[in-house]
Each structure stands twice: as C-alpha cells, then as structure tokens.
Write a protein that holds these residues in place. Structure first.
Motif, PDB file in Angstrom:
ATOM      1  N   LEU A  78       0.846  -1.197  -0.021  1.00 32.68           N
ATOM      2  CA  LEU A  78      -0.100   0.036   0.008  1.00 32.68           C
ATOM      3  C   LEU A  78       0.747   1.458  -0.128  1.00 32.68           C
ATOM      4  CD1 LEU A  78      -2.975  -0.681   2.585  1.00 32.68           C
ATOM      5  CD2 LEU A  78      -3.093  -0.830   0.149  1.00 32.68           C
ATOM      6  N   THR A  79       1.777   1.293   0.901  1.00 33.56           N
ATOM      7  CA  THR A  79       2.899   2.564   0.752  1.00 33.56           C
ATOM      8  C   THR A  79       3.804   2.545  -0.237  1.00 33.56           C
ATOM      9  OG1 THR A  79       3.963   1.146   2.777  1.00 33.56           O
ATOM     10  CG2 THR A  79       2.224   2.896   3.223  1.00 33.56           C
ATOM     11  N   ARG A  80       4.097   1.553  -1.101  1.00 28.27           N
ATOM     12  CA  ARG A  80       5.336   1.480  -2.019  1.00 28.27           C
ATOM     13  C   ARG A  80       5.163   2.710  -2.749  1.00 28.27           C
ATOM     14  NH1 ARG A  80       4.774  -3.517  -4.615  1.00 28.27           N
ATOM     15  NH2 ARG A  80       6.182  -4.472  -3.098  1.00 28.27           N
ATOM     16  N   GLY A  81       6.249   3.395  -2.860  1.00 27.65           N
ATOM     17  CA  GLY A  81       6.300   4.588  -3.721  1.00 27.65           C
ATOM     18  C   GLY A  81       5.862   5.821  -3.053  1.00 27.65           C
ATOM     19  N   MET A  82       5.685   5.665  -1.744  1.00 25.14           N
ATOM     20  CA  MET A  82       5.184   6.786  -0.963  1.00 25.14           C
ATOM     21  C   MET A  82       6.478   7.295   0.070  1.00 25.14           C
ATOM     22  SD  MET A  82       1.198   6.358   0.223  1.00 25.14           S
ATOM     23  CE  MET A  82       1.141   7.925   0.895  1.00 25.14           C
ATOM     24  N   PRO A  83       7.054   8.302  -0.050  1.00 27.32           N
ATOM     25  CA  PRO A  83       8.187   8.480   1.090  1.00 27.32           C
ATOM     26  C   PRO A  83       7.736   8.817   2.413  1.00 27.32           C
ATOM     27  CG  PRO A  83       7.379  10.605  -0.323  1.00 27.32           C
ATOM     28  CD  PRO A  83       6.568   9.413  -0.596  1.00 27.32           C
TER      29      PRO A  83
ATOM     30  N   ALA B   3      -7.891   1.637   1.408  1.00 25.27           N
ATOM     31  CA  ALA B   3      -6.651   2.430   1.919  1.00 25.27           C
ATOM     32  C   ALA B   3      -5.912   3.199   1.026  1.00 25.27           C
ATOM     33  CB  ALA B   3      -5.954   1.587   2.799  1.00 25.27           C
ATOM     34  N   VAL B   4      -5.893   2.587  -0.319  1.00 27.62           N
ATOM     35  CA  VAL B   4      -5.181   3.287  -1.407  1.00 27.62           C
ATOM     36  C   VAL B   4      -5.827   4.481  -1.524  1.00 27.62           C
ATOM     37  CG1 VAL B   4      -4.990   2.977  -3.888  1.00 27.62           C
ATOM     38  CG2 VAL B   4      -4.502   0.995  -2.675  1.00 27.62           C
ATOM     39  N   VAL B   5      -7.077   4.542  -1.759  1.00 22.88           N
ATOM     40  CA  VAL B   5      -7.688   5.906  -2.058  1.00 22.88           C
ATOM     41  C   VAL B   5      -7.464   6.892  -0.692  1.00 22.88           C
ATOM     42  CG1 VAL B   5      -9.939   7.188  -2.072  1.00 22.88           C
ATOM     43  CG2 VAL B   5      -9.574   4.948  -3.318  1.00 22.88           C
TER      44      VAL B   5
ATOM     45  N   ALA C  47      -4.132   0.809  -9.084  1.00 19.87           N
ATOM     46  CA  ALA C  47      -5.476   1.199  -9.308  1.00 19.87           C
ATOM     47  C   ALA C  47      -6.473   0.596  -8.823  1.00 19.87           C
ATOM     48  CB  ALA C  47      -5.529   0.874 -11.040  1.00 19.87           C
ATOM     49  N   VAL C  48      -7.480   1.360  -8.356  1.00 16.49           N
ATOM     50  CA  VAL C  48      -8.819   0.853  -7.757  1.00 16.49           C
ATOM     51  C   VAL C  48     -10.093   1.295  -8.442  1.00 16.49           C
ATOM     52  CG1 VAL C  48      -7.480   0.890  -5.498  1.00 16.49           C
ATOM     53  CG2 VAL C  48      -8.931   2.546  -6.168  1.00 16.49           C
ATOM     54  N   ASP C  49     -11.028   0.439  -8.152  1.00 10.11           N
ATOM     55  CA  ASP C  49     -12.398   0.957  -8.757  1.00 10.11           C
ATOM     56  C   ASP C  49     -13.102   2.389  -8.066  1.00 10.11           C
ATOM     57  OD1 ASP C  49     -15.496   0.966  -8.776  1.00 10.11           O
ATOM     58  OD2 ASP C  49     -14.656  -0.768 -10.303  1.00 10.11           O
ATOM     59  N   GLN C  50     -13.655   3.070  -9.145  1.00 11.20           N
ATOM     60  CA  GLN C  50     -14.183   4.428  -8.743  1.00 11.20           C
ATOM     61  C   GLN C  50     -14.996   4.291  -7.666  1.00 11.20           C
ATOM     62  OE1 GLN C  50     -13.038   7.148 -10.173  1.00 11.20           O
ATOM     63  NE2 GLN C  50     -14.554   8.367  -8.894  1.00 11.20           N
ATOM     64  N   ALA C  51     -15.735   3.306  -7.461  1.00 11.01           N
ATOM     65  CA  ALA C  51     -16.650   3.379  -6.137  1.00 11.01           C
ATOM     66  C   ALA C  51     -16.017   3.793  -4.964  1.00 11.01           C
ATOM     67  CB  ALA C  51     -17.139   1.824  -6.045  1.00 11.01           C
ATOM     68  N   PHE C  52     -14.483   3.228  -4.730  1.00  9.21           N
ATOM     69  CA  PHE C  52     -14.016   3.579  -3.406  1.00  9.21           C
ATOM     70  C   PHE C  52     -13.415   4.868  -3.412  1.00  9.21           C
ATOM     71  CE2 PHE C  52     -13.438  -0.756  -3.887  1.00  9.21           C
ATOM     72  CZ  PHE C  52     -13.879  -1.480  -2.793  1.00  9.21           C
ATOM     73  N   LYS C  53     -13.620   5.758  -4.521  1.00  9.60           N
ATOM     74  CA  LYS C  53     -13.248   7.107  -4.663  1.00  9.60           C
ATOM     75  C   LYS C  53     -14.556   8.161  -4.454  1.00  9.60           C
ATOM     76  CE  LYS C  53      -9.291   6.332  -7.921  1.00  9.60           C
ATOM     77  NZ  LYS C  53      -8.796   6.456  -9.208  1.00  9.60           N
ATOM     78  N   ASN C  54     -15.877   7.491  -4.917  1.00  8.31           N
ATOM     79  CA  ASN C  54     -16.850   8.259  -4.856  1.00  8.31           C
ATOM     80  C   ASN C  54     -17.435   8.767  -3.502  1.00  8.31           C
ATOM     81  OD1 ASN C  54     -17.395   8.265  -7.383  1.00  8.31           O
ATOM     82  ND2 ASN C  54     -18.756   6.338  -7.202  1.00  8.31           N
ATOM     83  N   VAL C  55     -17.544  10.023  -3.157  1.00  9.02           N
ATOM     84  CA  VAL C  55     -17.741  10.522  -1.779  1.00  9.02           C
ATOM     85  C   VAL C  55     -19.172  10.507  -1.560  1.00  9.02           C
ATOM     86  CG1 VAL C  55     -17.571  12.466  -0.274  1.00  9.02           C
ATOM     87  CG2 VAL C  55     -15.631  11.859  -1.847  1.00  9.02           C
TER      88      VAL C  55
END
Length: 389
Positions: free
Chosen positions: A150-155, A354-356, A375-383
């Motif tokens: 989940l945190t790969r690529g995050m400093p 958690a990605v979102v 990449a994750v489905d838009q459903a997890f991004k919808n507020v």
C-alpha cells in the motif's frame, strides 16, 4: 494489487444509527472472536517469542540496533525479525501493557521507504489493527492489509501497532487484575520513540492515524484525544457511536473476557456511568476534530448471515452526519460489492479503500510519489457525503 473491477458498486446515503440485530453472531461476538469479521489471524512466523536480528533492524533504518535493547520512552525492544528489505517486526516490552493482556506478543511493525535517507525527514503513517488476533496483531495490517504494498512509492515511514485482542485503544479504568494502558503506550511512548529512532517529520500535518474496525475506533479516538499529534484520521468500518445497548454489551464482553469483570474497560468493574460512556464515545467527542481532516469508509454489507458491516456502516454514517453539522473537514465513502470486495467486513474492501485514503492524504500533505498508486475502482473514490474543506 490487482485492478478492481466494478461489479455492483453503490455509494448509498447516510442512515440513522440503528444497530441491526445480527443472526448467528451478536455484535459483541463478532468483534471479539472475528466471527465473520474478515480479520484473520496473523500467519507468518508470529510465535510468542522471536530472536533479535540486528541486521534486519539496521536495513529497515535503525542505525544502531543495539540501542533498541536499551529502554527509551518507556519502550525496550526484546526481539527483531526481518519481514523484507525495508520492514522489521519488533517485540516490545513496556510497563504500560501487561504481557498477559489478550493478544499475545506486544509488537510493532516498522516499514521505511525505499532509499530511506536519515538526512531527510519523513511523514509517518500509523496503522491500528482490529480485534480478534490472538498473537502479534500488528501483523494484521502487514499481512492481510498488505501495508508494504500500500505504501510502496510513498516517501513515508509506516508504523503498525499491536492493540491487543480487545484493548480498544484506551487506558482501562480498572487495572487491579490486568494492566492495559494502550492509549499511553501508543501516544506517549510509541510516537516519541519512533521520532527519536527514525528521521521523522514531527509536524502534526505529516502524521496520520488509520485503522480498521476496532482500529477505526482507535484512530478516531486518538485524533480526538490528541489533535496536536495527528493532522488526519482515517476509519475503515470503525465503531463510531457507542450509545446503542448492543455496542455497550460488546465492551462489557471485552472486559469480561480480559478480566472476568463486565465494566473494567471504562467503569469500576461492575458499572459504567453515562458520563464514562460519553467520555469514550467518538460521536460525543467529535467536537475535538475541528482541526483534523477525517476520512470515513464503510461497506453496505454482503447480505450474509451474521455480517457485521451494516451495523458499523450505520455508526459511521451517524458520525459523518455529526461531523457535517460541526463544520469538520471530512469525507465519507460507502461502497457495495466491487470486484473482490463483497461489501462486508474484510480486508478485500479495506485495501482498496486504504489506497484511496492514503492518496488523498498524500495530496493534502504535498507528498510526491515515486511511482503511481495501485489502480482501484471508482466506487472507493466516490464520496457519499463530505463536510467543510
């Protein structure tokens, strides 16, 4: 992480906090035993004791591993084992939590970013596990939650705490039979210990706390208790309203399983006053979050017998509504059946959420990622609902 495909996502709307009656398992049994909870036992070499691998600690960023064996901020490290090139599992000794507390080995999992440079300052992500683990619960977010991926690529530096089988991220009110000061351990010991031993950015805006289920409760309560420490709190399927009787019975069961007394968690062993309940209720204490960003996620449920998620979704929706009325900066996302996520109480849903959540936090803090997020489905991004920004 695989890209998730949208099968039947539905963000839904807020609902009143009406705790459903669950057939087959009570809410208390679900949270205490993991019956249908999607919170698996740790599985990778999590015995009651581990040796001390100094090289594993060093490659994860601790420049002088031998110093970890010396008491600092109330913590002494008695064991260390490598999980990867940048992750280490540490066994912790502290007077604030009894070794006999349910949950087995008291531990921390620390993950440093690729190319960790002690000359730089890094934000810190704190992850809190849910209930039901019987040994080394810090491994819950590392294994089932795939925290390293989940945190790969995050400093960032990632710290996964143990929280006991049913510690509920608080200092227990009655401790004549068992010492459980989880809040003191985490906030007064772990946070300064991490800051002392790794190169962290100690500004509250660069420190986030997140958790699932019991850990979602803990993340919100810690931000309420110490908004000076955390600029953001993230809850995945957290228990965020303790007023329903079924919820209070859950805490009583946790207390009884640990101590033999029903009200040792918040009360005097035999009773808990309404004032004591309110003091530990995320909903009642939500006014403390005025300067904290809050992210809330919950599923609509999987429709299976004994599914706990609809009940926790209701407490999350009520909490979101309360934050909205107080002008708190929050976002609430409700998801349904999306790809491998069935809308229930499971890491198959919490991982994409958690990605979102981490992506939003990175954007808030101006973090520059070294590689794209999964990449994750838009459903997890919808507020579903949101407050002031």
């Amino acid at each position: 992480m695989r890209r998730l495909k949208n099968d039947a996502a539905r963000p839904g709307g807020t609902r009143p906090s009406v705790l459903r009656v669950l057939t087959g398992c009570t809410l208390g049994a679900l949270l205490l035993t993991g019956c249908g909870s999607g919170e698996p036992e740790a599985t990778t070499g999590t015995g009651s004791s581990i040796g001390f691998d100094a090289q594993a600690a060093k490659q994860a960023g601790f420049s002088d591993p031998e110093k970890l064996k010396q008491e600092s901020d109330g913590i002494t490290i008695t064991g260390a084992r490598g999980l990867s090139q940048r992750a280490v599992d540490l066994t912790v000794s502290t007077d604030t939590v009894s070794p006999q507390a349910p949950g087995g080995r008291n531990s921390l999992v620390v993950i440093t970013p690729e190319g960790y440079d002690p000359a730089k300052k890094y934000p810190v992500v704190y992850m809190l596990p849910g209930s039901s683990s019987t040994d080394a619960p810090a491994m819950q977010w590392y294994e089932a939650g795939q925290a390293e991926q989940l945190t790969r690529g995050m400093p960032v530096i990632t710290v996964i705490t143990s929280g006991g089988k049913e510690g509920w991220y608080t200092d227990w009110a009655k401790q004549d039979k068992l010492t459980q000061n989880w809040k003191t351990f985490h906030l007064d010991q772990v946070v300064p210990w991490i800051d002392a031993h790794l190169s962290t950015d100690t500004d509250r805006g660069h420190r986030v706390v997140m958790g699932s289920s019991m850990g979602g409760y803990g993340a919100v309560r810690y931000a309420e208790e110490r908004p000076d420490l955390f600029g953001e709190a993230i809850s995945f399927s957290g228990l965020l309203d303790v007023s329903p009787d079924a919820v209070k019975q859950n805490f009583e069961q946790a207390s009884k399983e640990s101590t033999g007394e029903t009200d040792a968690l918040f009360g005097n062993g035999t009773t808990t006053t309404e004032e004591q309940w309110a003091a530990h209720d995320p909903l009642t204490q939500s006014g403390s979050l005025q300067d904290v960003r809050v992210q809330l996620f919950a599923g609509s449920g999987n429709g299976q017998n004994g599914d706990i998620e609809p009940a926790l979704r209701d407490t999350t929706a009520s909490f979101a509504q309360k934050l909205g009325g107080q002008g708190v900066d929050y976002q609430y996302t409700e998801y349904g059946h999306v790809g491998t996520c069935d809308g229930g109480h499971t890491f198959d849903c919490w991982r994409p959420a958690a990605v979102v959540a981490l992506g939003r936090w990175a954007q808030h803090t101006g973090l520059k990622l070294t590689e794209p997020q999964p990449a994750v489905d838009q459903a997890f991004k919808n507020v579903t609902s949101q407050g002031a920004s």
